[in-house]
Scaffold this motif. Structure first.
Motif, short mmCIF file in Angstrom:
data_model
loop_
_atom_site.label_atom_id
_atom_site.label_comp_id
_atom_site.label_asym_id
_atom_site.label_seq_id
_atom_site.Cartn_x
_atom_site.Cartn_y
_atom_site.Cartn_z
N TYR A 6 0.85 -1.20 0.00
CA TYR A 6 0.00 0.00 0.00
C TYR A 6 0.88 1.24 0.00
O TYR A 6 1.96 1.27 0.59
CB TYR A 6 -0.89 0.05 1.25
N CYS A 169 -4.40 4.53 3.10
CA CYS A 169 -3.46 4.03 2.10
C CYS A 169 -4.20 3.74 0.80
O CYS A 169 -5.42 3.60 0.77
CB CYS A 169 -2.76 2.77 2.59
N GLY A 170 -3.41 3.67 -0.29
CA GLY A 170 -4.00 3.39 -1.60
C GLY A 170 -4.60 4.64 -2.20
O GLY A 170 -3.96 5.69 -2.30
N SER A 188 -9.74 4.14 4.54
CA SER A 188 -8.89 3.55 5.58
C SER A 188 -8.50 2.13 5.21
O SER A 188 -9.18 1.44 4.46
CB SER A 188 -9.63 3.55 6.92
N CYS A 189 -7.37 1.72 5.75
CA CYS A 189 -6.94 0.33 5.58
C CYS A 189 -6.60 -0.22 6.96
O CYS A 189 -6.25 0.52 7.87
CB CYS A 189 -5.73 0.24 4.64
#
Length: 314
Positions: A6, A169-170, A188-189
């Motif tokens: 990510y 992330c991403g 969100s991750c």
């Protein structure tokens, strides 16, 4: 299981309504006109209340703070929205995003508390008129207003800390009009269970608390109105509450739609339209709602206009 790589997100890209190129200029002009109307209407209401001694009552004291909060509330959101439309999307750092989220939550919370206090004020005026001046004293109303700002700060602080302990992330695109919790949650991750629980607790316990105050206050008010024998008396008493009920329905109706429901999936066009209602339209309409149905405010406006005309005469 293969590990997934990510890219950690340190800034966001706001893109609300930018997919409709043909709407860019019309929406910019509409939102700009709404913002100017909000600033003019609410600032005018504050000056009117401060300048007319007949409006130096608890109800208008609370209304002046509601107008002040609406000015700040709109200023935390609309300028950023105008930048998004003008630049066809704009980048915002995570720190600025957190600051905007804090300010939005702070002023929105105060708005909710003030509407609940104004419901209690109307209950006291209608149901306990002989005790009104001894219950809603100057010290009491300053204490109530100070309490709303303190409670608003606490609510905003906890919710902001909670929201921005997420790992982002991403994808960094927020297809929404400002940094709000539902679109941030989608970026969100990792495990977001704790954050979601905190937000849900606020949504299920804090919001219903002031809704309960409003409902109970107006339940007693309705009972008191029904006990008035003359139709004219009932209409006059209800008219003092109608403006407040309209403002409550607009503000809480849209907030409940946005937050007390499933937020999975992508932001829809409907979500953005509803967010415009509670961030742009409601603060603009509040001065109109409270002035059009209020004889005291209309008379104060006429008095101010007569003074203005007299001052311009040679």
């Amino acid at each position: 299981m293969a590990e997934r790589n990510y890219t950690v997100v340190t800034e966001f890209f706001l893109t609300a309504f930018t997919e409709h190129l043909q709407w860019r200029v019309p929406l910019f002009l509409i939102f700009l006109s709404f913002y100017l109307a909000t600033m003019l209407g609410n600032t005018g209401m504050i000056l009117l209340i401060r300048g007319d001694r007949r409006l130096h009552t608890p109800m208008y004291f609370f209304l002046s703070h509601l107008s002040l909060v609406d000015v700040c509330y709109s200023s935390a959101i609309i300028p950023q929205m105008l930048a998004v439309l003008w630049e066809h999307g704009t980048t915002i750092s995570q720190a600025r995003c957190a600051a905007q989220f804090f300010l939005f939550t702070f002023f929105a919370s105060i708005d909710c508390y003030l509407l609940a206090i104004m419901a209690y004020d109307r209950y006291t005026a209608v149901c306990q008129p002989l005790l009104y001046v001894t219950i809603i004293t100057e010290k009491a109303r300053w204490g109530l207003v100070t309490g709303t700002y303190v409670a608003g700060f606490f609510s905003a602080f906890v919710r902001t800390i909670t929201a921005f302990t997420f790992s982002f992330c991403g994808n960094n695109e927020i297809n929404f009009i400002f940094c709000d919790f539902p679109p941030l949650l989608k970026l969100s991750c990792g495990d977001s269970y704790t954050q979601e629980v905190v937000i849900i607790v606020f949504a299920l316990f804090v919001m219903p608390a002031y809704i309960l105050v409003i409902l109970v206050s107006y339940l007693f008010i309705i009972v008191a109105i029904l006990q008035i024998h003359s139709a004219g008396g009932r209409a006059k008493t209800f008219s003092t509450c109608a403006s407040h009920l309209t403002a409550i329905a607009l503000f809480f109706g849209t907030l409940i739609f946005m937050y007390l429901r499933d937020n999975t999936g992508q932001s829809s066009e409907g979500d953005r339209v509803v967010s415009v209602l509670y961030t742009v339209v409601t603060p603009m309409l509040n001065p109109l709602i409270y002035s059009l149905r209020n004889k005291e405010v209309k008379e104060a406006i006429r008095k101010a206009l007569r003074k203005s005309k007299a001052a311009r005469r040679p």
